[in-house]
Design an enzyme around this catalytic site. Structure first.
Site, PDB file in Angstrom:
ATOM      1  N   GLU A   1       0.796  -1.228   0.000  1.00 16.22           N
ATOM      2  CA  GLU A   1       0.000   0.000   0.000  1.00 16.22           C
ATOM      3  C   GLU A   1       0.830   1.280   0.000  1.00 16.22           C
ATOM      4  OE1 GLU A   1      -2.973  -0.077   3.067  1.00 16.22           O
ATOM      5  OE2 GLU A   1      -3.894  -1.898   2.304  1.00 16.22           O
TER       6      GLU A   1
ATOM      7  N   GLU B   1      -5.358  -8.545   0.882  1.00 17.12           N
ATOM      8  CA  GLU B   1      -5.999  -8.125   2.141  1.00 17.12           C
ATOM      9  C   GLU B   1      -7.464  -7.824   1.903  1.00 17.12           C
ATOM     10  OE1 GLU B   1      -4.441  -4.879   4.509  1.00 17.12           O
ATOM     11  OE2 GLU B   1      -2.403  -5.592   4.180  1.00 17.12           O
TER      12      GLU B   1
END
Ligand code: FCB
Length: 473
Positions: free
Chosen positions: A165, A376
Site C-alpha cells: 500500500e 488483504e
C-alpha cells in the site's frame, strides 16, 4: 441456498505485518523504525498503544504457525521488518535475518506457502533521519535491503512483494499526518510516492536478476470512487479526482510508465513528478508477475461545498496536525450511503470488489499478463468474547468475508485472473493509529495474557479453505 465453488488451484491465505504483530522492539539487534518513534509520540495513537509487545509473535512464532496450519491456511503473507534486518537501514544484521529464516522453515515444514512483503511501512528511523522517502537515496537503500533478504530467503520463498500500500506510506503518512512519520506536507507526499515507486522498481530488478525463479509483485490498496450524484458534474469530477489520487497515481506508473495527465494537473501545486529523473519510469514499470490487491470499501464522493474555506490543516483526534491525504483535491466530500459499517466506520460494499478486480484486469493487469491476488480484505468489529475468550462473529466478520468472497467469485466469472484471497488478519493486532482498539483478527488475542483463541470466523474460514466452497444463504 447458493453454493459457490472456487477453482481447485485457488489459494486460501491470511496476512499480517511485522510491526503489527512482532513486538520485541529492541531484541536481536533491532532498532527503531518510524512506527516506534510515531507510536511513542503522545497523541499519535489511540490510547497511547505501541507495537512494543502487541502479539509478541517474535517469541510465539512456532505456535502461531502451528495454529495457522491447524486452520488449513495454505499461504501466509507476512512482512519483514527492515529495522530488524538492517537496523541502521543499510547494514544487514544476521540475527534479524535469523528470525525470518526460522519463520520460513516453520512455514515450509507445515506446507504453508510463504508470501513475503518487504515493506509494510516500518522504515528504519535512521533513514527517516535523512529524509525518509522524500530522499531519493532511500529507494536504493530499499533495493539493497531487498537483496540482503533475498540472499537469505530466496531459496524458500516463492512470492516476493515489494511494498504494501504505497498510498498509505506516502499520502497518508507525509500529507495527512495520520501515519508515521506524521508529516502534513503535500510536497513531501508526492516526492515520497515517487521514491517508493522507484524503490519498488529497483527491488524488482534486483530480485529478478538474482532469482529469476521467484514471482515478484507489489500490493496496492484501492477504493472504488462513485459520484454521489452521477448527474452532477462536480460529483463526477470528484470521483475522477479520488480515483486518480488513490488508484491511478500508482497504477499508471507501474503499468504504463507515466503519471496520468489529469493527476499531474490535480497535484501540480504539490509538484507531482518533480522528483522524476530520466529513466525512472522504465525502472518503475519493470515487468511484474502479480498484483496484490487490498480492498476494504469504496466511497461515494461529492464536489466541494461552494465557498468552503475551512483550514486545510487542522487538529487530529490526538491534537497533532492533520490534513487531507487527497493532495490537490482536499475539499472533495465523502458522502455516507446508508450502507452497514464496520467498527472502523468503513462501509461494507462487497460489489465494489468485483468492479475493482474486473477493472484492474481489463485496464492494467490483463494487458500486461499479470495475475491478481487479493492480499488483504477483512473487517474490524467490536467483538464480545465469552468467558472462555471465544468470539462468535458469525454475523459480522464471517458474513463480511463471505460476501467479499462471493464478490471475488463474481469477478473470476467475469474474467478476472484472481488466484487467491487472504483474510486480514490472522491475529488481532496493532492497528496503526487505532492501536490495539480495532480487532481485525480471525483469531482473538487477549493483549493481557497473549492467549490466542480462534473466533467463529476462523473455524468457518478453515472449512471454506478445506472445501473450496462458500455457501450463501
Ligand atoms: C491496511 C493495512 C493493514 C491493516 C488493514 C486494516 O491498510 O495494510 O496493515 O492495517 O489496512
Amino acid at each position: 441456498m447458493t453454493e459457490l465453488t472456487f477453482p481447485p488451484s485457488f489459494s486460501w491465505g491470511t496476512a499480517t505485518a511485522a510491526y503489527q504483530i512482532e513486538g520485541a522492539r529492541h531484541e536481536g539487534g533491532r532498532r527503531d523504525s518510524i512506527w516506534d518513534t510515531f507510536s511513542h509520540t503522545p497523541g499519535a495513537v489511540v490510547n497511547g498503544d505501541t507495537g512494543d509487545v502487541t502479539c509478541d509473535h517474535y517469541h510465539r512464532m512456532p505456535s502461531d504457525v502451528a495454529l495457522m496450519a491447524s486452520l488449513g491456511i495454505d499461504t501466509y503473507r507476512f512482512s519483514v521488518s527492515w529495522a530488524r534486518v538492517c537496523p541502521d537501514g543499510r547494514t544487514p544484521n544476521p540475527e534479524g535475518l535469523d528470525f525470518y529464516d526460522r519463520l520460513v522453515d516453520e512455514l515450509v515444514g507445515r506446507r504453508i506457502r510463504p508470501w513475503l512483503t518487504l515493506y509494510h511501512w516500518d522504515l528504519p528511523q535512521a533513514l527517516q533521519d535523512r529524509g525518509g522517502w522524500t530522499n531519493r537515496d532511500t529507494a536504493s537503500a530499499f533495493a539493497d535491503y531487498a537483496g540482503a533478504v533475498l540472499d537469505r530467503l530466496g531459496d524458500r520463498v516463492p512470492v516476493w512483494t515489494t511494498l504494501n500500500e504505497p498510498w498509505c506510506s506516502s499520502f497518508l503518512s507525509y500529507a495527512a499526518g495520520e501515519h508515521a512519520p506524521g508529516h502534513t506536507s503535500p510536497t513531501e507526499a508526492v516526492d515520497a510516492a515517487h521514491h517508493l515507486l522507484l524503490g519498488h522498481g529497483l527491488a524488482v530488478q534486483r530480485i529478478r536478476a538474482d532469482r529469476p525463479d521467484v514471482s515478484v509483485g507489489i500490493t496496492t490498496n484501492h477504493t472504488v470512487a462513485d459520484p454521489a450524484d452521477p448527474s452532477n458534474p462536480a460529483d463526477v469530477d470528484a470521483a475522477r479526482r479520488i480515483d486518480g489520487a488513490f488508484n491511478r497515481v500508482f497504477l499508471d506508473p507501474l503499468f504504463r510508465g507515466e503519471y496520468p495527465a489529469d493527476v499531474l494537473e490535480d497535484m501540480a501545486e504539490a509538484g507531482l513528478g518533480r522528483a522524476a529523473r530520466d529513466g525512472d519510469f522504465a525502472v518503475i514499470s519493470s515487468p511484474i508477475d502479480v498484483l496484490g490487491v487490498n480492498y476494504y470499501n469504496g466511497a461515494a464522493v461529492a464536489g466541494a461545498v461552494p465557498g468552503d474555506e475551512s483550514p486545510l490543516v487542522f487538529a487530529g483526534p490526538g491534537g497533532l496536525p492533520r490534513r487531507s491525504p487527497y493532495v490537490g483535491s482536499e475539499r472533495v466530500r465523502f458522502v455516507p450511503r446508508g450502507l452497514p459499517v464496520t467498527a472502523m466506520g468503513w462501509e461494507v460494499q462487497p460489489e465494489g470488489l468485483t468492479r475493482l478486480l474486473v477493472r484492474l484486469q481489463e485496464e492494467y493487469t490483463g494487458p500486461a499478463g499479470v495475475r491478481l491476488h487479493v492480499t488483504e480484505n477483512g473487517a474490524a468489529y467490536d467483538d464480545v468474547p465469552d468467558a472462555a475468550g471465544f468470539v462468535d462473529d458469525t454475523h459480522t466478520r464471517s458474513a463480511y468475508v463471505r460476501d467479499h468472497l462471493a464478490a471475488v467469485h463474481a469477478a473470476i466469472e467475469a474474467g478476472a485472473a484472481v488466484d487467491g484471497y487472504m483474510v486480514w488478519s490472522m491475529l488481532d493486532n496493532f492497528e496503526w493509529a487505532w492501536g490495539l482498539a480495532k480487532r481485525f483478527g480471525i483469531v482473538r488475542v487477549d493483549f493481557d495474557t497473549l492467549q490466542r483463541t480462534p473466533k467463529a470466523s476462523a473455524l468457518w474460514y478453515a472449512e471454506v479453505a478445506r472445501s473450496g466452497r462458500v455457501t450463501l444463504d
